[in-house]
Design a protein around this motif. Structure first.
Motif, short mmCIF file in Angstrom:
data_model
loop_
_atom_site.label_atom_id
_atom_site.label_comp_id
_atom_site.label_asym_id
_atom_site.label_seq_id
_atom_site.Cartn_x
_atom_site.Cartn_y
_atom_site.Cartn_z
N ALA A 151 23.61 0.30 -23.40
CA ALA A 151 22.40 -0.24 -22.78
C ALA A 151 22.63 -0.58 -21.31
O ALA A 151 21.77 -0.36 -20.46
N ILE A 152 23.81 -1.13 -21.00
CA ILE A 152 24.12 -1.47 -19.60
C ILE A 152 24.26 -0.22 -18.76
O ILE A 152 23.80 -0.13 -17.63
N ARG A 153 24.92 0.79 -19.31
CA ARG A 153 25.07 2.04 -18.56
C ARG A 153 23.72 2.67 -18.24
O ARG A 153 23.56 3.32 -17.20
N SER A 154 22.77 2.48 -19.14
CA SER A 154 21.46 3.11 -18.90
C SER A 154 20.74 2.52 -17.71
O SER A 154 19.80 3.10 -17.21
N THR A 155 21.17 1.33 -17.24
CA THR A 155 20.53 0.70 -16.09
C THR A 155 21.24 1.02 -14.79
O THR A 155 20.78 0.60 -13.73
N LEU A 156 22.38 1.72 -14.84
CA LEU A 156 23.13 2.00 -13.64
C LEU A 156 22.49 3.14 -12.85
O LEU A 156 21.76 3.96 -13.42
N PRO A 157 22.79 3.23 -11.54
CA PRO A 157 22.22 4.32 -10.74
C PRO A 157 22.68 5.68 -11.25
O PRO A 157 23.71 5.81 -11.90
N ASN A 158 21.88 6.70 -10.93
CA ASN A 158 22.18 8.10 -11.27
C ASN A 158 22.18 8.35 -12.78
O ASN A 158 22.79 9.29 -13.25
N GLN A 159 21.58 7.48 -13.55
CA GLN A 159 21.45 7.69 -14.97
C GLN A 159 19.98 7.95 -15.29
O GLN A 159 19.08 7.53 -14.57
N ARG A 160 19.73 8.61 -16.43
CA ARG A 160 18.36 8.99 -16.75
C ARG A 160 17.45 7.78 -16.92
O ARG A 160 16.31 7.79 -16.53
N LYS A 184 14.82 19.96 -11.78
CA LYS A 184 15.76 20.97 -11.27
C LYS A 184 15.21 21.56 -9.99
O LYS A 184 14.02 21.71 -9.81
N ARG A 185 16.17 21.87 -9.10
CA ARG A 185 15.80 22.57 -7.88
C ARG A 185 16.28 24.01 -8.00
O ARG A 185 16.64 24.47 -9.07
N GLY A 186 16.28 24.74 -6.88
CA GLY A 186 16.69 26.12 -6.91
C GLY A 186 18.06 26.32 -7.54
O GLY A 186 18.94 25.47 -7.46
N ALA A 187 18.28 27.47 -8.19
CA ALA A 187 19.53 27.82 -8.87
C ALA A 187 19.79 26.93 -10.08
O ALA A 187 20.92 26.87 -10.59
N GLY A 188 18.77 26.21 -10.56
CA GLY A 188 18.91 25.43 -11.78
C GLY A 188 19.75 24.17 -11.63
O GLY A 188 20.21 23.62 -12.64
N VAL A 189 19.96 23.67 -10.43
CA VAL A 189 20.77 22.46 -10.22
C VAL A 189 19.93 21.23 -10.54
O VAL A 189 18.83 21.06 -10.01
N GLU A 190 20.44 20.36 -11.40
CA GLU A 190 19.71 19.17 -11.80
C GLU A 190 19.72 18.11 -10.70
O GLU A 190 20.72 17.92 -10.01
N LEU A 191 18.58 17.42 -10.57
CA LEU A 191 18.48 16.29 -9.63
C LEU A 191 18.79 15.02 -10.42
O LEU A 191 17.96 14.53 -11.18
N ARG A 192 19.98 14.48 -10.23
CA ARG A 192 20.41 13.32 -11.03
C ARG A 192 20.01 11.99 -10.42
O ARG A 192 19.97 10.98 -11.13
N ALA A 193 19.73 11.96 -9.12
CA ALA A 193 19.43 10.69 -8.47
C ALA A 193 17.96 10.51 -8.16
O ALA A 193 17.55 9.42 -7.75
N THR A 194 17.14 11.52 -8.36
CA THR A 194 15.73 11.42 -7.99
C THR A 194 14.93 12.41 -8.83
O THR A 194 15.48 13.12 -9.68
#
Length: 270
Positions: A151-160, A184-194
């Protein structure tokens, strides 16, 4: 020290250096050592001197060695004077001087600094300290439960869980990420921070009331795009919810660890 005492001390010295003693010698030694008594410490100072050198002892040698003997006793006794709130400065100095004299004379027995300061831990603390540790082959218990950690990890930055806009699908043509899926942006790279801006807008429309036009959740604003005030409102609500959630999790006390034995080089300590 009187001339008679000095004569006796010189006779003691003569046992080693065979010196000749006269009345002038006794008077001179008595004057040089006028503040010292003829006691066991003075005699021991003479004996210690001739135990390490063949040179004749002088009053300075006797004074120096006698001082060292008495300072050694004071250091071993660790005299601690707690004082008295009602005493004057002169009384404090006199009582402290008496305590140091007793330690130098040997009437105050040697003791550890912890005992002198009355700093020995209570038995309950010693019992707990004796149980610290665990066998190295045992699996240590976690400091917090796996559920709390998750639960704590879920509140950290860069988490879903720190991206509330993931609750709605992404409307961007080149992305179309499903709910709870990262953009996802071009080439299928996931946006983890936004997330994509349009997904953020869709999230605001779905869950926030617009402060500017009054549109209810799920209804579009009167403008072609959501009003900025609506986006700011949902962002503030999400931040406040995450802060309350994290505060609630961190206020839960961790499960205490059990005291276990630990293997050491000398065996198992209990």
């Amino acid at each position: 020290m009187t001339p008679a005492d000095a004569a006796e001390l010189l006779t003691f010295c003569a046992a080693w250096d065979q010196r000749t003693i006269g009345e002038s010698d006794a008077r001179a030694w008595a004057y040089a050592l006028r503040d010292l008594p003829l006691d066991d410490d003075t005699r021991q100072a003479v004996a210690d001197h001739y135990g390490v050198t063949k040179d004749r002892a002088t009053p300075a040698d006797v004074r120096r060695i006698r001082t060292r003997i008495r300072e050694t006793r004071i250091g071993a006794a660790h005299p601690v004077y707690n004082g008295n709130p009602t005493e004057t400065g002169a009384e404090f100095a006199a009582r402290r001087r008496e305590q140091l004299t007793a330690a130098a004379d040997g009437t105050l027995p040697p003791q550890s600094i912890g005992y002198a300061l009355d700093a020995t831990p209570p038995r309950s603390v010693l019992a707990l300290a004796a149980g610290v540790g665990r066998p190295v082959d045992d699996e240590p218990r976690p400091y917090i439960s796996p559920e709390q950690r998750s639960a704590i990890r879920s509140t950290l930055p860069n988490q879903r869980a720190s991206l509330p806009a993931l609750a709605v699908p992404c409307p961007v043509e080149t992305c179309r990420a499903a709910p709870r899926r990262l953009c996802k942006r071009g080439a299928g790279v996931e946006l983890r921070a936004t997330v994509h801006g349009r997904r953020r807008d869709a999230h605001a429309v779905q869950f926030a009331t617009c402060p500017e036009c009054g549109a209810d959740p799920g209804r579009n604003c009167t403008a072609p795009e959501p009003h900025p005030a609506r986006i700011r409102a949902i962002a503030a609500e999400d931040d406040e919810a995450e802060q309350h959630r994290l505060a609630r999790l961190m206020s839960t006390p961790p499960t205490p660890r059990e005291n276990r034995a630990r293997h050491t080089a000398g065996g198992i300590r209990r």
